[in-house]
Design a protein around this motif. Structure first.
Motif, mmCIF file in Angstrom:
data_model
loop_
_atom_site.group_PDB
_atom_site.id
_atom_site.type_symbol
_atom_site.label_atom_id
_atom_site.label_comp_id
_atom_site.label_asym_id
_atom_site.label_seq_id
_atom_site.Cartn_x
_atom_site.Cartn_y
_atom_site.Cartn_z
ATOM 1 N N LEU A 160 48.610 52.888 43.441
ATOM 2 C CA LEU A 160 48.543 53.861 42.571
ATOM 3 C C LEU A 160 47.281 53.545 41.505
ATOM 4 C CD1 LEU A 160 52.284 53.977 41.722
ATOM 5 C CD2 LEU A 160 51.245 55.350 43.326
ATOM 6 N N LEU A 161 46.793 54.708 41.300
ATOM 7 C CA LEU A 161 45.541 54.570 40.332
ATOM 8 C C LEU A 161 45.653 55.664 39.320
ATOM 9 C CD1 LEU A 161 42.489 53.355 40.365
ATOM 10 C CD2 LEU A 161 41.662 55.377 41.528
ATOM 11 N N PHE A 162 45.470 55.189 38.220
ATOM 12 C CA PHE A 162 45.646 56.022 37.223
ATOM 13 C C PHE A 162 45.100 55.793 35.722
ATOM 14 C CE2 PHE A 162 49.151 53.059 37.648
ATOM 15 C CZ PHE A 162 49.194 52.602 36.458
ATOM 16 N N LEU A 163 44.618 56.864 35.043
ATOM 17 C CA LEU A 163 44.017 56.445 33.442
ATOM 18 C C LEU A 163 45.098 56.090 32.594
ATOM 19 C CD1 LEU A 163 41.015 57.156 33.147
ATOM 20 C CD2 LEU A 163 41.769 59.063 31.581
ATOM 21 N N LEU A 188 44.879 49.852 38.702
ATOM 22 C CA LEU A 188 45.404 49.880 40.063
ATOM 23 C C LEU A 188 46.413 48.856 40.419
ATOM 24 C CD1 LEU A 188 44.251 51.055 43.036
ATOM 25 C CD2 LEU A 188 43.189 48.644 43.338
ATOM 26 N N VAL A 189 47.565 49.723 40.905
ATOM 27 C CA VAL A 189 48.588 48.808 41.193
ATOM 28 C C VAL A 189 49.233 49.097 42.675
ATOM 29 C CG1 VAL A 189 51.202 48.859 40.641
ATOM 30 C CG2 VAL A 189 49.584 49.292 38.695
ATOM 31 N N ASP A 190 49.678 48.087 42.923
ATOM 32 C CA ASP A 190 50.050 48.041 44.547
ATOM 33 C C ASP A 190 51.523 48.447 44.641
ATOM 34 O OD1 ASP A 190 51.010 47.176 47.272
ATOM 35 O OD2 ASP A 190 49.451 45.748 47.315
ATOM 36 N N THR A 191 51.606 49.345 45.418
ATOM 37 C CA THR A 191 53.189 49.921 45.343
ATOM 38 C C THR A 191 54.136 48.870 45.901
ATOM 39 O OG1 THR A 191 53.039 50.750 47.633
ATOM 40 C CG2 THR A 191 52.478 52.274 45.692
ATOM 41 N N GLY A 201 40.260 41.652 37.709
ATOM 42 C CA GLY A 201 40.943 41.843 38.725
ATOM 43 C C GLY A 201 40.021 41.860 40.123
ATOM 44 N N THR A 202 40.712 42.382 41.186
ATOM 45 C CA THR A 202 40.076 42.545 42.404
ATOM 46 C C THR A 202 40.429 43.894 43.115
ATOM 47 O OG1 THR A 202 39.847 40.270 42.957
ATOM 48 C CG2 THR A 202 39.557 41.684 44.702
ATOM 49 N N ILE A 203 39.561 44.829 43.354
ATOM 50 C CA ILE A 203 39.837 46.188 43.855
ATOM 51 C C ILE A 203 39.504 45.808 45.576
ATOM 52 C CG2 ILE A 203 39.175 48.375 44.323
ATOM 53 C CD1 ILE A 203 38.027 48.364 41.655
ATOM 54 N N PRO A 204 40.732 46.021 46.314
ATOM 55 C CA PRO A 204 40.633 45.649 47.936
ATOM 56 C C PRO A 204 39.533 46.544 48.641
ATOM 57 C CG PRO A 204 42.911 45.862 47.003
ATOM 58 C CD PRO A 204 41.804 46.513 45.811
ATOM 59 N N PRO A 205 38.942 45.958 49.419
ATOM 60 C CA PRO A 205 37.456 46.479 50.001
ATOM 61 C C PRO A 205 37.873 47.884 50.985
ATOM 62 C CG PRO A 205 38.150 44.236 51.118
ATOM 63 C CD PRO A 205 39.015 44.461 49.886
ATOM 64 N N GLU A 206 39.164 47.941 51.293
ATOM 65 C CA GLU A 206 39.421 49.009 52.105
ATOM 66 C C GLU A 206 39.776 50.331 51.133
ATOM 67 O OE1 GLU A 206 43.311 46.356 52.314
ATOM 68 O OE2 GLU A 206 41.278 46.027 51.723
ATOM 69 N N ILE A 207 39.605 50.156 50.168
ATOM 70 C CA ILE A 207 39.692 51.382 49.000
ATOM 71 C C ILE A 207 38.325 51.732 49.037
ATOM 72 C CG2 ILE A 207 40.165 52.283 46.531
ATOM 73 C CD1 ILE A 207 42.328 50.099 46.539
ATOM 74 N N ARG A 208 38.236 52.978 49.604
ATOM 75 C CA ARG A 208 36.669 53.566 49.695
ATOM 76 C C ARG A 208 37.190 55.319 49.428
ATOM 77 N NH1 ARG A 208 34.442 54.617 53.869
ATOM 78 N NH2 ARG A 208 32.423 54.640 53.010
ATOM 79 N N GLY A 209 36.610 55.704 48.265
ATOM 80 C CA GLY A 209 36.634 56.974 47.857
ATOM 81 C C GLY A 209 36.343 57.339 46.380
ATOM 82 N N THR A 210 36.773 58.496 45.963
ATOM 83 C CA THR A 210 36.620 58.874 44.534
ATOM 84 C C THR A 210 37.931 59.413 44.031
ATOM 85 O OG1 THR A 210 34.255 59.427 45.226
ATOM 86 C CG2 THR A 210 35.220 60.436 43.138
ATOM 87 N N PHE A 211 38.271 59.176 42.905
ATOM 88 C CA PHE A 211 39.130 59.589 41.999
ATOM 89 C C PHE A 211 38.634 60.549 40.988
ATOM 90 C CE2 PHE A 211 41.781 58.389 38.063
ATOM 91 C CZ PHE A 211 42.716 59.672 38.050
ATOM 92 N N TYR A 212 39.029 61.766 41.507
ATOM 93 C CA TYR A 212 38.699 62.910 40.318
ATOM 94 C C TYR A 212 39.686 63.068 39.579
ATOM 95 C CZ TYR A 212 34.727 63.559 43.874
ATOM 96 O OH TYR A 212 33.703 63.524 44.894
ATOM 97 N N ARG A 213 39.322 63.452 38.248
ATOM 98 C CA ARG A 213 40.159 64.222 37.209
ATOM 99 C C ARG A 213 39.538 65.031 36.207
ATOM 100 N NH1 ARG A 213 39.728 62.530 31.562
ATOM 101 N NH2 ARG A 213 42.019 62.032 31.393
ATOM 102 N N VAL A 214 40.597 65.925 35.481
ATOM 103 C CA VAL A 214 39.695 66.798 34.598
ATOM 104 C C VAL A 214 40.626 66.899 33.235
ATOM 105 C CG1 VAL A 214 41.093 68.752 35.244
ATOM 106 C CG2 VAL A 214 38.848 69.260 34.322
ATOM 107 N N MET A 215 39.980 67.100 31.980
ATOM 108 C CA MET A 215 40.534 66.946 30.801
ATOM 109 C C MET A 215 40.132 68.256 30.028
ATOM 110 S SD MET A 215 38.835 64.099 28.846
ATOM 111 C CE MET A 215 36.848 63.915 28.439
#
Length: 503
Positions: free
Chosen positions: A442-445, A458-461, A36-50
């Motif tokens: 929305l962004l999720f594992l 990655l899901v568009d709301t 698929g395609t990640i829109p170019p305006e999405i810039r950043g980091t998704f941090y998660r911990v397990m």
């Protein structure tokens, strides 16, 4: 003769089997495969911990979330995703790595350890960005600071000597307007103490509020909520007894005979006597969704279960619910902070679905809002449970769907990732700085039980019928607890490696 060490082999208990088998992976992978395609305006980091034990635990049947904190970073730039995974170098982690065997005993019970630790934590519950540092949090100790770029552990962090509490919440709240970090610690003077320390840190890192409270019971306060003028402490009826711990027992024990307490304290210029402990019937409060003030009342929204969600810690008679019968629905408590009647009126159900891990558009934290996002177990969705159940292993209740609730209409929109997939907690990314509430992604594992590998969806709301992109990982990541999205502009504001204590 050299010392004989135990073999590095985990037990076959469910929490160490199937998808929950420890990963024990550190490394980097650039340019993850994207469908698929990640829109170019999405810039950043998704941090998660397990929680991910580096070595077989000292206690054979260890709870799944007692593992070492392992932090993931998914950096998104120009439609590409770069992945990094590192353990938090806690005192426990480093001493066990040197000893080549586990040394810490039962969950939050230092009396069962093989050695004495100065600070006993796994830093495995949440990863929060504040003032140029990542804070790896678990509610039994101060956080560990990490470099947001390299994920190097910088050291135990006490806010440059200002932290008055021995503990720190796993769920600090960042005020979207003032940029204050609103925090607390419970069992704040040590294990088994009823003390709660509420504190607030301004945008420069300076403590501006500190209030010591005494809880009506020594019990778990995993999450809390913040409005413009109040902080709220929902107490889970999992209680602590120091003598039980000294005898080698569990830190927590479910108590069905006490109320569900909600403490309400003015957010600013408060003193200990200002707190009010409101009461509702015994229940298990989940993670808070949001709280806000309207017409002089406080609205507190969160999932509630009538059963002990942490069933592995039963009551004093050993009673625990069947995990298949545990559900949590979204409720709203309406609280009059000026009332002298501390018995709360019945809460109103906002969503009669089995949900947890509620999230919002963080720009509306502590304010009236209309959009909530959550993980939910949709019984009508075509999940291939006969196969998934054999492969998932033990852990948190499984969720197969991401939901978006419009609180103004009650409409629930769902995203179903596939019949061999389960979802973890989502984060929300606004489409732009000034966009309307809930307008974004929305962004999720996602756990893929066909490939036994992990994915990020990655899901568009505005259209949750299909994903904008699926990001494929070459590894399997265990169930995590919490994570956050940090915009690139915010990451670029600060210089890392400032103010942490190295160990």
């Amino acid at each position: 003769m050299a010392e004989s060490l135990p073999s590095v082999r985990f037990s076959t208990h469910p929490q160490f089997s199937g998808f929950m088998k420890p990963c024990r992976f550190e490394g980097d992978t650039e340019n993850l495969e994207v469908i698929g395609t990640i829109p170019p305006e999405i810039r950043g980091t998704f941090y998660r911990v397990m929680p991910d034990p580096q070595l077989p635990p000292f206690v054979d049947n260890d709870p799944w979330f007692n593992g070492d904190g392992s932090v993931s970073a998914f950096r998104i730039e120009s439609g590409r995703v770069h992945f990094k995974q590192r353990y938090v170098r806690t005192e426990k982690f480093q001493r066990e790595r040197k000893a080549k065997k586990a040394l810490a005993g039962k969950y939050r019970n230092k009396y069962t350890d093989a050695v004495e630790f100065k600070v006993r934590t796994t830093a495995n519950t949440n990863i929060v960005y504040f003032n140029g540092k990542l804070l790896a949090c678990k509610e039994d100790a101060p956080p560990y600071a990490m470099d947001p770029d390299t994920l190097e552990t910088l050291g135990l962090y006490d806010f440059e000597g200002q932290l008055p509490s021995l503990t720190f919440t796993a769920h600090p709240k960042l005020d979207p307007v003032t940029r204050e970090l609103v925090c607390f610690g419970y069992e704040a003077r040590g294990d088994g103490t009823p003390d709660i320390c509420y504190f607030c840190v301004d945008a420069t890192g300076k403590f501006t509020e500190t209030v010591w409270l005494v809880s009506p019971v020594v019990a778990m306060i995993h999450d809390f909520a913040v409005t413009e003028n109040y902080v709220l402490f929902p107490i889970i009826p999992q209680t602590c007894d120091l003598e039980r711990m000294k005898a080698g027992g569990e830190h927590w024990q479910w108590n069905p005979d006490i109320p569900f307490y909600i403490g309400v304290l003015p957010r600013r210029s408060a003193k200990a006597s200002d707190v009010k402990w409101f009461r509702a019937p015994n229940a298990f409060p989940g993670h808070t969704c949001n709280a806000f003030e309207a017409d002089g009342k406080i609205m507190l929204d969160l999932p509630i279960s009538d059963k002990n969600v942490f069933f592995w810690w039963p009551d004093a008679q050993g009673n625990a619910p069947d995990p298949r019968e545990i559900t949590s629905n979204m409720f709203r408590f309406e609280i009059d902070p000026k009332s002298t009647d501390l018995e709360l009126p019945p809460a109103r159900c906002l969503l009669r679905e089995d949900i947890e891990f509620p999230r919002i558009d963080d720009r509306f934290m502590s304010h009236e809002y209309t959009r909530a996002f959550c993980s939910l177990n949709d019984g009508s969705a075509p999940t291939n449970w006969p196969v998934v159940a054999q492969r998932m292993g033990g852990g948190f209740p499984p969720y197969n769907t991401i939901g978006q609730l419009d609180l103004s209409t009650g409409e629930l929109t769902k995203y179903f990732p596939g019949d061999m997939h389960l979802v973890q907690e989502t984060v929300f990314i606004p489409r732009s700085h000034g966009t309307a509430e809930g307008n974004g992604w929305l962004l999720f594992l996602v756990n893929n039980y066909d490939t036994m590998l992990s994915e990020v969806h990655l899901v568009d709301t505005e259209d949750m019928s299909s994903p904008k992109a699926k990001i494929l990982l070459p590894v399997r990541l265990r169930a995590g607890l919490h994570g956050n999205w940090v915009d690139a502009a915010e990451l670029e504001t600060f210089e890392p490696n400032v103010g942490a204590l190295r160990i």
